[in-house]
Motif scaffolding. Sequence first.
Motif, PDB file in Angstrom:
ATOM      1  N   ILE A 106       0.798  -1.175   0.006  1.00 45.43           N
ATOM      2  CA  ILE A 106       0.015  -0.280   0.026  1.00 45.43           C
ATOM      3  C   ILE A 106       0.803   1.303   0.127  1.00 45.43           C
ATOM      4  N   VAL A 109      -2.863   5.808   2.007  1.00 45.12           N
ATOM      5  CA  VAL A 109      -4.438   5.748   2.083  1.00 45.12           C
ATOM      6  C   VAL A 109      -4.776   7.196   2.523  1.00 45.12           C
ATOM      7  N   ARG A 137      -6.906   4.643  -1.848  1.00 46.96           N
ATOM      8  CA  ARG A 137      -5.619   3.793  -1.510  1.00 46.96           C
ATOM      9  C   ARG A 137      -5.078   3.693  -3.028  1.00 46.96           C
ATOM     10  N   VAL A 139      -2.578   1.077  -4.499  1.00 50.09           N
ATOM     11  CA  VAL A 139      -1.867  -0.324  -4.398  1.00 50.09           C
ATOM     12  C   VAL A 139      -0.702  -0.616  -5.260  1.00 50.09           C
TER      13      VAL A 139
END
Length: 248
Positions: A106, A109, A137, A139
């Motif tokens: 990640i 966020v 978010r 990724v």
Amino acid sequence: MNHIIPKVDSEQLFTKVRKLLLDMLETGAFANTEKLPSEENLAKSLGVSRSVLRDVLAIFEAEGYITRKRGIGTLVNRHIINAVTRLDIEKEFMELINDAGYTPKIAFVNVEKQRAASDIAQGLAIDEGQEIIAVERLVLADNMPAILCTDHIASSLVLVREYSNDELFKPIFYFLEKYCNEEVVHNLTKVEPVLAKSRISSLFNIEEGVPLFYMSEVGYNIYNRPVLLSKEYHNPKILSYSILRKKF
């Protein structure tokens, strides 16, 4: 002295058997086989009841991994098992990227309270301008931008007002279940190609106008009420998808 006898969690057992058998089909004992043993022998080998195994096989058949024919047995559909990124099977982003052969991570966020725009309000069946929680978010796959997702839920769903934004860093389904007492049981997804605009192109390190894979997805609870709306951009240079279409 009374001893408490714990109950066996049948759902947990089902999940364990499903994962074990899928691993065996992909890389384990059945990786090179075209046909599974009989239900009786397979259940005995796994140490579970035939009813649990039958439930797992029913899911595998629905997902296309196997085909069961009376008088023939359970056939393994190797080409379906080898299709690692399936659009018709719901998976968390981290698992999806891992299955595609990348290391997931990640990047960031962002959590923000907003007023619902018309399209969000329509998707969530709420009034335009009603307060929502938006969780964006990014990724990564091997440190390359792969998926940008923004989840939207109505603030009115939140039953527990005291929570940390860190709770929203986890998959949104966790937050819905823990703080809203809601569970997404099925999704309706609209899929279309879009051209990358300035912010998306910057986040994905691509030029503006490059085609991206876009999904707008509404998640419904058991009462068919929308509880989640997600907008997702997928980088097709990293993730390509297959869809299993079956005749009924």
